[in-house]
Design a protein around this motif. Structure first.
Motif, mmCIF file in Angstrom:
data_model
loop_
_atom_site.group_PDB
_atom_site.id
_atom_site.type_symbol
_atom_site.label_atom_id
_atom_site.label_comp_id
_atom_site.label_asym_id
_atom_site.label_seq_id
_atom_site.Cartn_x
_atom_site.Cartn_y
_atom_site.Cartn_z
ATOM 1 N N CYS A 114 0.835 -1.200 0.000
ATOM 2 C CA CYS A 114 0.000 0.000 0.000
ATOM 3 C C CYS A 114 0.868 1.247 0.000
ATOM 4 C CB CYS A 114 -0.932 -0.002 1.211
ATOM 5 S SG CYS A 114 -0.064 0.050 2.800
ATOM 6 N N PRO A 115 0.271 2.405 -0.321
ATOM 7 C CA PRO A 115 1.030 3.662 -0.283
ATOM 8 C C PRO A 115 1.552 3.938 1.123
ATOM 9 C CG PRO A 115 -1.110 3.942 -1.356
ATOM 10 C CD PRO A 115 -1.124 2.591 -0.734
ATOM 11 N N GLY A 116 2.686 4.619 1.211
ATOM 12 C CA GLY A 116 3.231 4.986 2.506
ATOM 13 C C GLY A 116 2.306 5.922 3.262
ATOM 14 N N PHE A 117 2.504 6.025 4.568
ATOM 15 C CA PHE A 117 1.603 6.807 5.402
ATOM 16 C C PHE A 117 1.611 8.276 4.992
ATOM 17 C CE2 PHE A 117 0.415 9.113 9.282
ATOM 18 C CZ PHE A 117 -0.771 8.466 9.599
ATOM 19 N N GLY A 118 2.782 8.821 4.679
ATOM 20 C CA GLY A 118 2.857 10.211 4.262
ATOM 21 C C GLY A 118 2.094 10.466 2.971
ATOM 22 N N ARG A 119 2.227 9.557 2.031
ATOM 23 C CA ARG A 119 1.502 9.700 0.762
ATOM 24 C C ARG A 119 0.001 9.604 0.986
ATOM 25 N NH1 ARG A 119 2.120 5.659 -4.466
ATOM 26 N NH2 ARG A 119 0.592 6.720 -5.793
ATOM 27 N N GLN A 120 -0.404 8.714 1.879
ATOM 28 C CA GLN A 120 -1.824 8.606 2.213
ATOM 29 C C GLN A 120 -2.341 9.932 2.776
ATOM 30 O OE1 GLN A 120 -2.840 5.213 4.742
ATOM 31 N NE2 GLN A 120 -1.013 4.163 4.036
ATOM 32 N N CYS A 121 -1.570 10.513 3.701
ATOM 33 C CA CYS A 121 -1.986 11.778 4.314
ATOM 34 C C CYS A 121 -2.147 12.873 3.261
ATOM 35 C CB CYS A 121 -0.981 12.215 5.364
ATOM 36 S SG CYS A 121 -0.965 11.198 6.849
ATOM 37 N N LEU A 122 -1.206 12.969 2.342
ATOM 38 C CA LEU A 122 -1.286 13.979 1.295
ATOM 39 C C LEU A 122 -2.492 13.741 0.398
ATOM 40 C CD1 LEU A 122 2.470 14.363 0.257
ATOM 41 C CD2 LEU A 122 1.054 16.018 1.492
#
Length: 214
Positions: free
Chosen positions: A111-119
């Protein structure tokens, strides 16, 4: 509910805000699409980003900022950016590869990284200027004039309400027993979420074109 802490109409505002959360919008379908494929691990950051985007508009509404009028340049720019963003995410989900199988319990697909998810979540919420109009109308029509401390209390409550509700939705969608029951529908639900996000984006573009022609 009047006290030194809670504004007089806090209960009515909280009820109206939660009723709005129950109405599925672009943010809901973004969470749905990623929770289906990646469970809570791949969608928790999206939930946090959405809550943070809402928090920006809650803060602006509390300050009484009127910069985002529906006929103003900033509103139109945000609306067009949001339309393009939702269209991009929708197409991306529609083109996502078919899942060969669901991850077993305790596992998660890459899955996408947590930072990418937040953005991703932050962009979805922030690039929807109608969120700003919603919070301005909600706080002006129900809350009325309150102290700075009460504004912080109400704003914190709405931020937590958005965050916890979105996390609950993501957790339920990613719950392994539920996924097993809905297994034949998961791929279709991912595609449906992408199609709905695409339609949200195209509808924003269409409405703006009509407004310009009018």
């Amino acid at each position: 509910m009047s006290s030194l802490l809670f504004p007089e109409h806090f209960a009515a505002l909280a009820a109206a805000h939660f009723a709005a959360l129950l109405s599925p919008g672009a943010d809901f379908f973004l969470i749905l699409a990623y929770a289906i494929r990646h469970r809570l691990r791949g969608s928790a950051g999206i939930c946090l980003g959405i809550a943070a985007g809402n928090a920006v508009y809650i803060a602006l509404a509390s300050l009484g900022w009127q910069g985002l009028r529906p006929d103003g340049g900033p509103f139109i720019a945000l609306e067009l950016a949001g339309a393009c963003y939702l269209t991009f995410i929708g197409i991306k989900l529609l083109r996502a590869p078919v899942m060969a199988s669901l991850p077993s319990q305790g596992e998660s697909a890459p899955c996408p990284g947590f930072g990418r998810q937040c953005l991703m979540g932050f962009g979805s919420a922030l690039l929807n200027p109608k969120n700003m109009l919603f919070y301005i109308s909600l706080m002006a029509s129900i809350l009325g004039p309150v102290s700075a401390g009460q504004q912080w209390l109400v704003g914190g409550w709405m931020f937590l309400a958005v965050l916890l509700w979105d996390l609950l939705v993501a957790a339920l969608v990613g719950w392994h027993p539920l996924q097993q029951r809905l297994r034949p529908l998961l791929f279709g639900l991912t595609r449906l979420s992408g199609a709905i996000l695409l339609l949200f984006g195209l509808a924003l573009l269409f409405n703006r074109a009509l407004a310009c022609l009018g």
